[in-house]
Design an enzyme around this catalytic site. Structure first.
Site, short mmCIF file in Angstrom:
data_model
loop_
_atom_site.label_atom_id
_atom_site.label_comp_id
_atom_site.label_asym_id
_atom_site.label_seq_id
_atom_site.Cartn_x
_atom_site.Cartn_y
_atom_site.Cartn_z
N ASP A 1 1.90 2.57 -4.70
CA ASP A 1 2.16 3.76 -3.90
C ASP A 1 3.24 4.57 -4.62
O ASP A 1 3.92 4.06 -5.53
CB ASP A 1 2.63 3.32 -2.51
CG ASP A 1 3.08 4.47 -1.64
OD1 ASP A 1 2.35 5.48 -1.57
OD2 ASP A 1 4.17 4.36 -1.04
N ILE A 2 3.41 5.82 -4.21
CA ILE A 2 4.40 6.68 -4.87
C ILE A 2 5.65 6.85 -4.01
O ILE A 2 6.71 6.33 -4.32
CB ILE A 2 3.78 8.05 -5.24
CG1 ILE A 2 2.68 7.87 -6.29
CG2 ILE A 2 4.86 9.00 -5.76
CD1 ILE A 2 1.97 9.16 -6.68
N ASP A 3 5.54 7.61 -2.92
CA ASP A 3 6.72 7.95 -2.12
C ASP A 3 7.26 6.73 -1.38
O ASP A 3 6.54 6.09 -0.61
CB ASP A 3 6.37 9.07 -1.12
CG ASP A 3 6.03 10.36 -1.83
OD1 ASP A 3 6.96 11.11 -2.16
OD2 ASP A 3 4.83 10.62 -2.06
N ASP B 1 5.28 0.79 0.79
CA ASP B 1 6.47 0.73 1.64
C ASP B 1 6.22 1.07 3.10
O ASP B 1 7.13 0.96 3.93
CB ASP B 1 7.53 1.69 1.11
CG ASP B 1 7.17 3.15 1.39
OD1 ASP B 1 6.08 3.60 0.94
OD2 ASP B 1 7.94 3.83 2.08
#
EC number: 3.1.3.12
Length: 265
Positions: free
Chosen positions: A35-37, A213
Site C-alpha cells: 500500500d502507499i498512504d 495500514d
C-alpha cells in the site's frame, strides 16, 4: 518452524519487522505488495500533501530488481497519481482499490467513467462547498470524501456518501478508511488485485507478502493469508485485523526497504 508460524505465535506482532529483514535470504520465492498512504508514506492532512522521501523511489526500484520484478503497489490512489509519486521508477500497480491495474507487461485495465458518475461527483463538491475542511477528491472512477481537517463533519459526510451510493446504483460500493469515505466500483478490491498479479509472471509461483495500514487493506490480507503468504500491518497490532504481523511505522518500513535494497545479493 515456518516464518508464518513464528508470526502467528509471537507475543509481539512487531516480529513482522524481523521477518522482512530475513527476506534477504530468500528473495527468489517472495512477491511483495505494498500500500502507499500510511504504509510507504506518512499520512498527511490532505492527499496532495504527502511527502515522498527522495531516496524511496530508488530503494523500491532496487528492491524490485532483487525480487525479479515481483513488487507491486496496491493503493486507493489512481494509477497516474501513483506514478507521479514514485517517478522515475515504474512498478506494476493496482489503483483505486483494484478498479485500475497496470500489469507487469504494461497493459492497463481501467474502470469506465460514466456521465452519471461525473455528475454525482460534481453534486458532492457542491453539497460540501460550505463545509470547511472537507475535501472531495475526484479519482476518476472513484470519489473520496476526506474529513481529517473537519472531524466534526464525519457523521454528516457519511450520511451524504450513503445517499451518493444510493444514487450511484448497485455497481458501486462504499469504502471507509482513515478519516475518509469513498465510493468505488463494487467489483474492485485489493484482494482480487493481488490474486490477479499472482496469476502472472514474475509473481506467479511465489508466496505473497502484503503490507498495509488500514481497513482498506484487509481484503489483500485475507487473500495472501488464504494463499499461504504473509500479511503485515503498519502500526500497533489490532485484534480485529487479519494481519499476521506488524511493523511500527511507515518510517520503519522505509528503513527495512532501504536496507534490503542496499544488500549485495
Amino acid at each position: 518452524m515456518s516464518c508464518q508460524t513464528q508470526l502467528l505465535s509471537a507475543s509481539e506482532a512487531a516480529l513482522g519487522e524481523d521477518f522482512l529483514s530475513a527476506l534477504s535470504t530468500d528473495l527468489d520465492n517472495w512477491a511483495l505488495f505494498l500500500d502507499i498512504d500510511g504504509t510507504l508514506l506518512d499520512l498527511a492532512e490532505t492527499p496532495d500533501a504527502v511527502a515522498v522521501p527522495p531516496s524511496l523511489p530508488a530503494s523500491l526500484d532496487h528492491l524490485s530488481k532483487k525480487l525479479g520484478g515481483a513488487l507491486a503497489l496496491v493503493t486507493g490512489r489512481g494509477l497516474d497519481y501513483a506514478d507521479q509519486l514514485f517517478s522515475p521508477a515504474n512498478f506494476p500497480i493496482a489503483g483505486l482499490h483494484g478498479a485500475e491495474r497496470r500489469d507487469p507487461d504494461g497493459r492497463v485495465h481501467k474502470a469506465a467513467e460514466t456521465a452519471d458518475f461525473e455528475r454525482l461527483k460534481a453534486e458532492l463538491v457542491a453539497a460540501t462547498a460550505s463545509w470547511a475542511g472537507v475535501l472531495i477528491e475526484d479519482k476518476g472512477a472513484a470519489v473520496a470524501a476526506h474529513y481529517r481537517l473537519a472531524p466534526d463533519r464525519q457523521l454528516e459526510l457519511e450520511q451524504l456518501m450513503e445517499w451518493a451510493l444510493y444514487r450511484a446504483g448497485p455497481d458501486w460500493a462504499i469504502q471507509h478508511g482513515k478519516m475518509v469515505v469513498e465510493i468505488r466500483p463494487a467489483r474492485a478490491n485489493k484482494g482480487d488485485a493481488v490474486a490477479a498479479f499472482l496469476g502472472q509472471p514474475p509473481f506467479a509461483g511465489r508466496r505473497a507478502i502484503a503490507i498495509g495500514d488500514d481497513v482498506t487493506d484487509e481484503a489483500m490480507f485475507r487473500t495472501v493469508n488464504r494463499l499461504g503468504g504473509l500479511s503485515i500491518r503498519i502500526g500497533p497490532p489490532v485484534p480485529a485485523s487479519e494481519a499476521l504481523g506488524s511493523i511500527p511505522s511507515a518510517e520503519a518500513l522505509r528503513g527495512i526497504i532501504a536496507a534490503l535494497a542496499l544488500l549485495n545479493i
